[in-house]
Design a protein around this motif. Sequence first.
Motif, PDB file in Angstrom:
ATOM      1  N   PHE A   5     -25.531  58.733  20.092  1.00 35.17           N
ATOM      2  CA  PHE A   5     -25.553  57.267  20.006  1.00 35.17           C
ATOM      3  C   PHE A   5     -24.424  56.589  20.782  1.00 35.17           C
ATOM      4  O   PHE A   5     -24.409  55.369  20.881  1.00 35.17           O
ATOM      5  CB  PHE A   5     -25.502  56.839  18.543  1.00 35.17           C
ATOM      6  CG  PHE A   5     -26.568  57.473  17.701  1.00 35.17           C
ATOM      7  CD1 PHE A   5     -27.899  57.130  17.859  1.00 35.17           C
ATOM      8  CD2 PHE A   5     -26.262  58.447  16.765  1.00 35.17           C
ATOM      9  CE1 PHE A   5     -28.897  57.730  17.105  1.00 35.17           C
ATOM     10  CE2 PHE A   5     -27.244  59.055  16.002  1.00 35.17           C
ATOM     11  CZ  PHE A   5     -28.565  58.698  16.184  1.00 35.17           C
ATOM     12  N   PHE A  50     -29.264  58.499  23.744  1.00 34.42           N
ATOM     13  CA  PHE A  50     -30.382  57.581  23.515  1.00 34.42           C
ATOM     14  C   PHE A  50     -30.427  56.515  24.607  1.00 34.42           C
ATOM     15  O   PHE A  50     -31.498  56.232  25.159  1.00 34.42           O
ATOM     16  CB  PHE A  50     -30.252  56.921  22.138  1.00 34.42           C
ATOM     17  CG  PHE A  50     -31.087  57.570  21.074  1.00 34.42           C
ATOM     18  CD1 PHE A  50     -32.370  57.132  20.805  1.00 34.42           C
ATOM     19  CD2 PHE A  50     -30.591  58.633  20.345  1.00 34.42           C
ATOM     20  CE1 PHE A  50     -33.150  57.735  19.826  1.00 34.42           C
ATOM     21  CE2 PHE A  50     -31.357  59.248  19.364  1.00 34.42           C
ATOM     22  CZ  PHE A  50     -32.635  58.798  19.107  1.00 34.42           C
ATOM     23  N   ARG A  71     -28.879  59.045  10.769  1.00 34.51           N
ATOM     24  CA  ARG A  71     -28.844  58.044  11.826  1.00 34.51           C
ATOM     25  C   ARG A  71     -30.022  58.205  12.777  1.00 34.51           C
ATOM     26  O   ARG A  71     -30.564  57.223  13.294  1.00 34.51           O
ATOM     27  CB  ARG A  71     -27.518  58.143  12.591  1.00 34.51           C
ATOM     28  CG  ARG A  71     -26.312  57.751  11.755  1.00 34.51           C
ATOM     29  CD  ARG A  71     -25.102  57.481  12.605  1.00 34.51           C
ATOM     30  NE  ARG A  71     -25.300  56.349  13.506  1.00 34.51           N
ATOM     31  CZ  ARG A  71     -24.311  55.778  14.193  1.00 34.51           C
ATOM     32  NH1 ARG A  71     -23.072  56.234  14.065  1.00 34.51           N
ATOM     33  NH2 ARG A  71     -24.543  54.769  14.995  1.00 34.51           N
ATOM     34  N   ALA A 108     -32.888  55.423  13.689  1.00 36.37           N
ATOM     35  CA  ALA A 108     -33.202  55.046  15.067  1.00 36.37           C
ATOM     36  C   ALA A 108     -34.693  55.170  15.341  1.00 36.37           C
ATOM     37  O   ALA A 108     -35.294  54.320  16.013  1.00 36.37           O
ATOM     38  CB  ALA A 108     -32.407  55.927  16.035  1.00 36.37           C
ATOM     39  N   GLN A 124     -33.842  51.062  17.263  1.00 35.89           N
ATOM     40  CA  GLN A 124     -32.522  50.551  17.626  1.00 35.89           C
ATOM     41  C   GLN A 124     -31.455  51.562  17.239  1.00 35.89           C
ATOM     42  O   GLN A 124     -31.608  52.323  16.285  1.00 35.89           O
ATOM     43  CB  GLN A 124     -32.243  49.218  16.929  1.00 35.89           C
ATOM     44  CG  GLN A 124     -33.186  48.085  17.334  1.00 35.89           C
ATOM     45  CD  GLN A 124     -32.844  46.778  16.632  1.00 35.89           C
ATOM     46  OE1 GLN A 124     -32.499  46.766  15.459  1.00 35.89           O
ATOM     47  NE2 GLN A 124     -32.932  45.677  17.365  1.00 35.89           N
ATOM     48  N   ILE A 125     -30.349  51.522  17.993  1.00 35.53           N
ATOM     49  CA  ILE A 125     -29.217  52.395  17.676  1.00 35.53           C
ATOM     50  C   ILE A 125     -27.940  51.564  17.626  1.00 35.53           C
ATOM     51  O   ILE A 125     -27.884  50.440  18.122  1.00 35.53           O
ATOM     52  CB  ILE A 125     -29.081  53.544  18.699  1.00 35.53           C
ATOM     53  CG1 ILE A 125     -28.892  52.988  20.121  1.00 35.53           C
ATOM     54  CG2 ILE A 125     -30.308  54.441  18.661  1.00 35.53           C
ATOM     55  CD1 ILE A 125     -27.536  53.203  20.696  1.00 35.53           C
ATOM     56  N   GLU A 147     -26.490  46.109  17.355  1.00 31.84           N
ATOM     57  CA  GLU A 147     -27.709  46.899  17.389  1.00 31.84           C
ATOM     58  C   GLU A 147     -28.273  46.867  18.810  1.00 31.84           C
ATOM     59  O   GLU A 147     -28.424  45.800  19.404  1.00 31.84           O
ATOM     60  CB  GLU A 147     -28.746  46.352  16.408  1.00 31.84           C
ATOM     61  CG  GLU A 147     -28.328  46.449  14.945  1.00 31.84           C
ATOM     62  CD  GLU A 147     -28.396  47.878  14.426  1.00 31.84           C
ATOM     63  OE1 GLU A 147     -29.009  48.729  15.115  1.00 31.84           O
ATOM     64  OE2 GLU A 147     -27.851  48.141  13.348  1.00 31.84           O
TER      65      GLU A 147
END
Length: 477
Positions: free
Chosen positions: A209, A227, A250, A254, A259-260, A268
Amino acid sequence: MAGSILLVEDDSAIATVITAALEDEGFAIRRCASIAQRDDHLSTVSFDVMLTDVMLEDGDGLQTLSAVRDAAPDMPVIVLSAQNTLDTAVRASDNDAFEYFPKPFDLDELVRAVKQAAASRQTSASTLPEIGEGDGMPLVGRSPAMQGVYRLIARVLRNDLTVLVTGESGTGKELVAEAVHQLGSRRTGPFVAVNTAAIPHDLVESELFGHEKGAFTGAIVQAIGKFEQANGGTLFLDEIGDMPPEAQTRLLRALQSGQIRRVGGRQEIAVDVRIIAATNRDLLPLIEAGKFREDLFYRLNVVPIELPPLRERREDIEVLARHFLAQAVEDGLPQRLLTSEGAEGLAKRHWRGNVRELRNAIYRLAVMSRKDEIDAEVLDDTLGEERAIFTADQEADQHDAAIGNALEQWLLRNDPPHGTVYGSALAAFEKPLIEFALRQTGGNQLRAAKLLGINRNTLRKRITELLIESDRFTRPL
């Protein structure tokens, strides 16, 4: 009447069997054996479904499907082929085939597909650019086991469904991921591969991330995670079964939200990524042991593709070996020829490391052989004699015998006093057993006790009595 079918097949025996099966279902069948006859029929008659072989008397039935589309744009086409390669499956998909059946096929499945095609009369959405023969498919082999893999790959090329590739180490899981990416609609985007088992557990989240400057000690600059690097393309998560629990949480978030958030960040970030995961472990026992999230498993396991081990596709070993010999020449190694005797010898070996082990062996043979031809003598001289191949039951018997031999050797070596043999032997085997449970649970004594099926207080007592250093099994947070 169920519908009218045009069957384009130059093998009269296969055509007779298909005709009989479909006529039993009420279909009217018109048969022909060439492209020219096919086009004549389509110019005068409207059919509900067409079944076509690939290699026909006067050409390639797939390459000439454009004429079929011009004559009957809404007619579903089912492709039959003895060329059971990934390339053929992809070409069938690229040409909007309703279904693809490698020969030999299940007749009941074919009949069901024809019924569905006749009922739907709807083609797939947009087609992908044509991929012709010789474009270099990443997977090699025509065995029935691989044909199923090719069909699944072809089915996921037109969508972004998450794929979970399973199989033993060395079977080619990353090649499947690359094939889905390179042949699918995201091929113009990046392909980013991450081996989660090779990343320290405390850095997995940062690697996936990204992180902001100052998020943790050593984070001196902002870093973009995998990502974001894969945005618009494909993210391949290898060895997903080794991902730590925090990163699993997490990752699930995602996948659910699209979204990360970078480690240490508040913003976000929307990402458009196709996920392909892979593992050589059985995830279900990990779920039961609390090591892998069940909800994440179902998120990843939308389209499962299981790669067979090489011992279950021995008919592919010769073609794989010749493929690797050609690759070896491209890599600057001497050109070698594989004799039929050499191919037979390779097929008899067990290949515990699967395709990866076979490739390494072929490269070794190319380098070490003193002859231009690789025969049985070269195999034995270079690779050594193969150990006996055991069935699963025979291997279990071998393991049981090894445990018995180890116990006997321990007793002879330590010679415990009379009256203490039972207790001494139990203690000798109990210590590695408890250490195994602690290792499996990351030092969590409660979960280790549940795994062993004993009381937690009993486990603590035995850890103390056996002088086991339980702290060394605790995973870092």
